[in-house]
Design a protein around this motif. Structure first.
Motif, PDB file in Angstrom:
ATOM      1  N   PHE A   1       0.839  -1.199   0.000  1.00 14.40           N
ATOM      2  CA  PHE A   1       0.000   0.000   0.000  1.00 14.40           C
ATOM      3  C   PHE A   1       0.878   1.254   0.000  1.00 14.40           C
ATOM      4  O   PHE A   1       0.672   2.173  -0.790  1.00 14.40           O
ATOM      5  CB  PHE A   1      -0.926  -0.007   1.217  1.00 14.40           C
ATOM      6  N   MET A   2       1.873   1.291   0.874  1.00 11.31           N
ATOM      7  CA  MET A   2       2.760   2.451   0.980  1.00 11.31           C
ATOM      8  C   MET A   2       3.550   2.653  -0.314  1.00 11.31           C
ATOM      9  O   MET A   2       3.762   3.787  -0.749  1.00 11.31           O
ATOM     10  CB  MET A   2       3.718   2.291   2.160  1.00 11.31           C
ATOM     11  N   GLN A   3       3.972   1.556  -0.912  1.00 16.15           N
ATOM     12  CA  GLN A   3       4.777   1.628  -2.118  1.00 16.15           C
ATOM     13  C   GLN A   3       4.010   2.294  -3.261  1.00 16.15           C
ATOM     14  O   GLN A   3       4.604   2.979  -4.092  1.00 16.15           O
ATOM     15  CB  GLN A   3       5.206   0.211  -2.502  1.00 16.15           C
ATOM     16  N   SER A   4       2.687   2.119  -3.271  1.00 18.43           N
ATOM     17  CA  SER A   4       1.901   2.715  -4.353  1.00 18.43           C
ATOM     18  C   SER A   4       1.766   4.233  -4.207  1.00 18.43           C
ATOM     19  O   SER A   4       1.336   4.905  -5.137  1.00 18.43           O
ATOM     20  CB  SER A   4       0.519   2.055  -4.428  1.00 18.43           C
ATOM     21  N   PHE A   5       2.129   4.804  -3.060  1.00 15.94           N
ATOM     22  CA  PHE A   5       2.019   6.241  -2.825  1.00 15.94           C
ATOM     23  C   PHE A   5       3.367   6.930  -2.667  1.00 15.94           C
ATOM     24  O   PHE A   5       3.432   8.118  -2.429  1.00 15.94           O
ATOM     25  CB  PHE A   5       1.204   6.523  -1.549  1.00 15.94           C
ATOM     26  N   CYS A   6       4.449   6.200  -2.753  1.00 17.21           N
ATOM     27  CA  CYS A   6       5.732   6.798  -2.391  1.00 17.21           C
ATOM     28  C   CYS A   6       6.402   7.473  -3.572  1.00 17.21           C
ATOM     29  O   CYS A   6       6.162   7.154  -4.732  1.00 17.21           O
ATOM     30  CB  CYS A   6       6.658   5.768  -1.770  1.00 17.21           C
ATOM     31  N   GLY A   7       7.242   8.411  -3.233  1.00 16.35           N
ATOM     32  CA  GLY A   7       8.105   9.073  -4.197  1.00 16.35           C
ATOM     33  C   GLY A   7       9.542   8.827  -3.778  1.00 16.35           C
ATOM     34  O   GLY A   7       9.814   8.290  -2.707  1.00 16.35           O
ATOM     35  N   VAL A   8      10.470   9.240  -4.610  1.00 14.33           N
ATOM     36  CA  VAL A   8      11.880   9.022  -4.312  1.00 14.33           C
ATOM     37  C   VAL A   8      12.549  10.379  -4.156  1.00 14.33           C
ATOM     38  O   VAL A   8      12.375  11.274  -4.977  1.00 14.33           O
ATOM     39  CB  VAL A   8      12.554   8.198  -5.432  1.00 14.33           C
ATOM     40  N   ASP A   9      13.313  10.520  -3.072  1.00 13.56           N
ATOM     41  CA  ASP A   9      14.094  11.721  -2.812  1.00 13.56           C
ATOM     42  C   ASP A   9      15.525  11.256  -2.581  1.00 13.56           C
ATOM     43  O   ASP A   9      15.897  10.897  -1.466  1.00 13.56           O
ATOM     44  CB  ASP A   9      13.545  12.468  -1.601  1.00 13.56           C
ATOM     45  N   GLY A  10      16.289  11.243  -3.658  1.00 11.41           N
ATOM     46  CA  GLY A  10      17.657  10.714  -3.546  1.00 11.41           C
ATOM     47  C   GLY A  10      17.598   9.214  -3.293  1.00 11.41           C
ATOM     48  O   GLY A  10      17.060   8.455  -4.082  1.00 11.41           O
ATOM     49  N   SER A  11      18.130   8.785  -2.161  1.00 11.23           N
ATOM     50  CA  SER A  11      18.131   7.355  -1.825  1.00 11.23           C
ATOM     51  C   SER A  11      17.042   7.005  -0.818  1.00 11.23           C
ATOM     52  O   SER A  11      17.065   5.932  -0.229  1.00 11.23           O
ATOM     53  CB  SER A  11      19.505   6.963  -1.263  1.00 11.23           C
ATOM     54  N   LYS A  12      16.086   7.927  -0.613  1.00  5.99           N
ATOM     55  CA  LYS A  12      15.025   7.706   0.369  1.00  5.99           C
ATOM     56  C   LYS A  12      13.672   7.631  -0.317  1.00  5.99           C
ATOM     57  O   LYS A  12      13.430   8.320  -1.303  1.00  5.99           O
ATOM     58  CB  LYS A  12      14.999   8.833   1.399  1.00  5.99           C
ATOM     59  N   LEU A  13      12.798   6.769   0.234  1.00  5.76           N
ATOM     60  CA  LEU A  13      11.417   6.734  -0.218  1.00  5.76           C
ATOM     61  C   LEU A  13      10.628   7.719   0.627  1.00  5.76           C
ATOM     62  O   LEU A  13      10.780   7.771   1.843  1.00  5.76           O
ATOM     63  CB  LEU A  13      10.834   5.332  -0.054  1.00  5.76           C
ATOM     64  N   VAL A  14       9.772   8.496  -0.006  1.00  4.84           N
ATOM     65  CA  VAL A  14       8.985   9.496   0.698  1.00  4.84           C
ATOM     66  C   VAL A  14       7.510   9.128   0.542  1.00  4.84           C
ATOM     67  O   VAL A  14       7.039   8.883  -0.566  1.00  4.84           O
ATOM     68  CB  VAL A  14       9.243  10.906   0.112  1.00  4.84           C
ATOM     69  N   VAL A  15       6.791   9.086   1.672  1.00  2.00           N
ATOM     70  CA  VAL A  15       5.366   8.760   1.655  1.00  2.00           C
ATOM     71  C   VAL A  15       4.605   9.876   2.362  1.00  2.00           C
ATOM     72  O   VAL A  15       5.154  10.589   3.193  1.00  2.00           O
ATOM     73  CB  VAL A  15       5.073   7.406   2.344  1.00  2.00           C
ATOM     74  N   PRO A  16       3.315  10.056   2.031  1.00  4.46           N
ATOM     75  CA  PRO A  16       2.520  11.072   2.722  1.00  4.46           C
ATOM     76  C   PRO A  16       2.464  10.790   4.233  1.00  4.46           C
ATOM     77  O   PRO A  16       2.509   9.630   4.660  1.00  4.46           O
ATOM     78  CB  PRO A  16       1.134  10.929   2.087  1.00  4.46           C
ATOM     79  N   MET A  17       2.340  11.857   5.023  1.00  6.59           N
ATOM     80  CA  MET A  17       2.342  11.707   6.487  1.00  6.59           C
ATOM     81  C   MET A  17       1.165  10.883   6.993  1.00  6.59           C
ATOM     82  O   MET A  17       1.275  10.190   7.989  1.00  6.59           O
ATOM     83  CB  MET A  17       2.343  13.080   7.163  1.00  6.59           C
ATOM     84  N   ASP A  18       0.042  10.933   6.300  1.00  6.05           N
ATOM     85  CA  ASP A  18      -1.145  10.222   6.776  1.00  6.05           C
ATOM     86  C   ASP A  18      -1.262   8.804   6.201  1.00  6.05           C
ATOM     87  O   ASP A  18      -2.312   8.181   6.291  1.00  6.05           O
ATOM     88  CB  ASP A  18      -2.398  11.029   6.460  1.00  6.05           C
ATOM     89  N   ILE A  19      -0.188   8.277   5.629  1.00  4.66           N
ATOM     90  CA  ILE A  19      -0.253   6.990   4.943  1.00  4.66           C
ATOM     91  C   ILE A  19      -0.680   5.854   5.873  1.00  4.66           C
ATOM     92  O   ILE A  19      -1.455   4.987   5.483  1.00  4.66           O
ATOM     93  CB  ILE A  19       1.086   6.651   4.232  1.00  4.66           C
TER      94      ILE A  19
END
Length: 188
Positions: free
Chosen positions: A145-163
């Motif tokens: 579920f989280m993977q479907s909402f994440c973005g990439v910032d360098g070497s980090k995955l970024v997900v919304p705070m309310d995920i």
């Protein structure tokens, strides 16, 4: 002292069916009971008989052994838990070495022993495995579920705070709509 039943496969078997190794250890040779199809026996019901009492700090432990493999713990009985149906997840047989022609064949065995409760890992190994599988499946569901909402910032995955809140709400709604949903996690 104790008895066993192989559900849908046997009548109750008492301690006399087992070979007594010493005062606290018994062995059932599965080759005499079912031949080479020992691995088709998937569960066992073990129970204490009425006239037998274990000391409060002791348990009656059950182990299984495939031919040539070490014993594997399956579960145990105590005075507070005088009977149990235990799953038998037979280990893969060890690679059998060439044996002398007159050597007896290696057997699958069920071992029973009186042991200190404190020395045992758990009274019901199969239940722990089911819980572990359930936790892994729920974690996998969250990750997907989280993977479907994440973005990439360098070497980090970024997900919304309310995920987490969004996932948990969706998870609860699905479980309410479909009572079989959670069972699917436990038995996959």
């Amino acid at each position: 002292m104790f008895g066993v039943v192989f559900p849908n496969r046997s009548f109750p078997l008492d301690i006399s069916t087992f070979q007594q190794i010493d005062a606290t250890h018994w062995l059932l040779d599965m080759n005499h009971f079912v031949g080479e199809s020992y691995d088709s026996i998937r569960e066992i019901c073990i129970f204490l008989l009425n006239n037998f009492t274990l000391p409060p700090d002791k348990a009656l432990a059950l182990y299984i052994q495939s031919p040539g493999s070490p014993f594997v713990f399956c579960g145990a009985l105590t005075l507070a838990r005088p009977s149990a149906v235990l799953s038998l997840s037979w280990p893969d047989p060890a690679q059998l070495q060439i044996m002398a022609p007159d050597a007896p064949p290696l057997s699958a065995n069920i071992g029973v022993s009186v042991e200190d409760i404190a020395s045992l890992p758990s009274l019901d190994v199969a239940a722990e495995r089911k819980i572990e599988r359930l936790a892994l499946k729920v974690g996998e569901n969250l990750f997907n579920f989280m993977q479907s909402f994440c973005g990439v910032d360098g070497s980090k995955l970024v997900v919304p705070m309310d995920i987490m809140d969004r996932w948990f709400k969706k998870f609860q709604e699905r479980a309410k709509r479909d009572p079989e949903y959670l069972k699917g996690f436990a038995f996959q």
